[in-house]
Design a protein around this motif. Structure first.
Motif, PDB file in Angstrom:
ATOM      1  N   ARG A  75       0.844  -1.188   0.000  1.00 31.51           N
ATOM      2  CA  ARG A  75       0.000   0.000   0.000  1.00 31.51           C
ATOM      3  C   ARG A  75       0.881   1.241   0.000  1.00 31.51           C
ATOM      4  O   ARG A  75       2.068   1.185   0.340  1.00 31.51           O
ATOM      5  N   TRP A  77       0.783   5.832   0.385  1.00 41.24           N
ATOM      6  CA  TRP A  77       0.029   7.010   0.822  1.00 41.24           C
ATOM      7  C   TRP A  77       0.944   8.246   0.773  1.00 41.24           C
ATOM      8  O   TRP A  77       2.144   8.142   0.518  1.00 41.24           O
ATOM      9  N   GLY A  78       0.341   9.399   1.000  1.00 41.96           N
ATOM     10  CA  GLY A  78       1.109  10.648   1.062  1.00 41.96           C
ATOM     11  C   GLY A  78       1.617  11.149  -0.275  1.00 41.96           C
ATOM     12  O   GLY A  78       2.600  11.893  -0.323  1.00 41.96           O
ATOM     13  N   ARG A  79       0.969  10.806  -1.357  1.00 42.32           N
ATOM     14  CA  ARG A  79       1.444  11.208  -2.680  1.00 42.32           C
ATOM     15  C   ARG A  79       1.340  12.722  -2.845  1.00 42.32           C
ATOM     16  O   ARG A  79       0.288  13.310  -2.618  1.00 42.32           O
ATOM     17  N   GLN A  80       2.470  13.336  -3.239  1.00 41.13           N
ATOM     18  CA  GLN A  80       2.499  14.767  -3.508  1.00 41.13           C
ATOM     19  C   GLN A  80       3.238  15.027  -4.817  1.00 41.13           C
ATOM     20  O   GLN A  80       4.235  14.368  -5.111  1.00 41.13           O
ATOM     21  N   PHE A  89       6.043   9.861  -2.435  1.00 43.28           N
ATOM     22  CA  PHE A  89       5.045   9.163  -1.631  1.00 43.28           C
ATOM     23  C   PHE A  89       5.757   8.114  -0.783  1.00 43.28           C
ATOM     24  O   PHE A  89       6.961   7.870  -0.937  1.00 43.28           O
ATOM     25  N   ARG A  91       5.594   4.062   0.542  1.00 42.01           N
ATOM     26  CA  ARG A  91       4.966   2.773   0.294  1.00 42.01           C
ATOM     27  C   ARG A  91       5.524   1.745   1.280  1.00 42.01           C
ATOM     28  O   ARG A  91       6.641   1.878   1.782  1.00 42.01           O
ATOM     29  N   GLU A 129       4.982   6.601  10.238  1.00 38.58           N
ATOM     30  CA  GLU A 129       3.584   6.680  10.665  1.00 38.58           C
ATOM     31  C   GLU A 129       2.723   6.672   9.411  1.00 38.58           C
ATOM     32  O   GLU A 129       2.910   7.493   8.518  1.00 38.58           O
ATOM     33  N   ASP A 130       1.788   5.752   9.333  1.00 38.24           N
ATOM     34  CA  ASP A 130       0.988   5.646   8.123  1.00 38.24           C
ATOM     35  C   ASP A 130      -0.149   6.658   8.114  1.00 38.24           C
ATOM     36  O   ASP A 130      -0.267   7.505   9.007  1.00 38.24           O
ATOM     37  N   ASP A 131      -1.001   6.562   7.097  1.00 36.57           N
ATOM     38  CA  ASP A 131      -2.070   7.535   6.917  1.00 36.57           C
ATOM     39  C   ASP A 131      -3.174   7.390   7.949  1.00 36.57           C
ATOM     40  O   ASP A 131      -4.056   8.247   8.050  1.00 36.57           O
ATOM     41  N   ALA A 132      -3.132   6.325   8.748  1.00 35.65           N
ATOM     42  CA  ALA A 132      -4.111   6.153   9.829  1.00 35.65           C
ATOM     43  C   ALA A 132      -3.516   6.469  11.189  1.00 35.65           C
ATOM     44  O   ALA A 132      -4.172   6.281  12.216  1.00 35.65           O
TER      45      ALA A 132
END
Length: 207
Positions: A75, A77-80, A89, A91, A129-132
């Motif tokens: 998975r 997250w954090g794509r900019q 990002f 992964r 730290e993940d997106d949650a």
């Protein structure tokens, strides 16, 4: 880590004494297609297509390197998108360990897609730290590593490039031996085969 210093981190590690830097021979994909896939006539890839493959692979390693990434674990997250058009990002996935391929471990990577140089840089992280809001930790069963995947050569004669640096030494040359075996494998890497079959709709049969 800044959003735009992934490549700086990689090159510092690459040149650091005591770390294990390994570069595979640049792969002439079209030569391999001609030599190892005789049933496919007239197929050749451009540098643009190879870069498209690298971008897709960075986002979905579970699809492009399914023999390495454990199913259902990848998975991102954090794509900019940066001002210059580059992309960053994070992964994470469960990947086979280099020297214990029967076992998996958590690999966390900060990813930087440099579109102008057509190079992807992956910086291994010990935790994130993940997106949650959950803190994830990388496996301690092998050293952290950084990787660059990229494309070089001419538009109609592209080369696929690959470098890795492990953040510890390799006193018994076991890592070097592992990657020598990898570089000597017949045919295209699985991620190039996947791109050809799924994105170009061309079925491949190895010689």
């Amino acid at each position: 880590m800044n959003l735009d210093n992934h490549e700086e981190i990689f090159y510092k590690a690459w040149n650091k004494s005591g770390y294990t830097s390994i570069e595979l021979q640049p792969l002439d994909v079209n030569r391999v297609i001609v030599n190892d896939y005789p049933s496919v006539e007239g197929l050749s890839l451009t540098r643009t297509q190879l870069w498209e493959m690298e971008v897709k692979k960075a986002a979905r390693p579970d699809l492009f390197i399914s023999s390495v990434v454990k199913e259902g674990t990848a998975r991102a997250w954090g794509r900019q998108i940066l001002k210059n058009g580059d992309v960053v990002f994070i992964r994470v996935s469960e990947q086979r360990l280099w020297l214990q391929p029967q076992s998996y471990g958590t690999v966390i990577e900060a990813c930087y897609l440099n579109h102008s140089n057509q190079q992807v840089t992956f910086i291994g992280l010990p935790k994130v730290e993940d997106d949650a809001g959950q803190v994830l930790y990388a496996t301690q069963k092998q050293p952290l590593f950084h990787v660059t995947h990229g494309v070089s050569g001419e538009e109609k004669q592209p080369l696929n490039t690959w470098r890795i640096v492990h953040l510890e030494n390799d006193p018994n040359d076991l890592l070097h031996e592992r990657f020598e075996i990898m570089s000597g494998a017949q045919g295209l890497p699985e991620y190039v085969e996947y791109y050809i079959e799924r994105s170009l709709n061309v079925q491949l049969t190895r010689n």
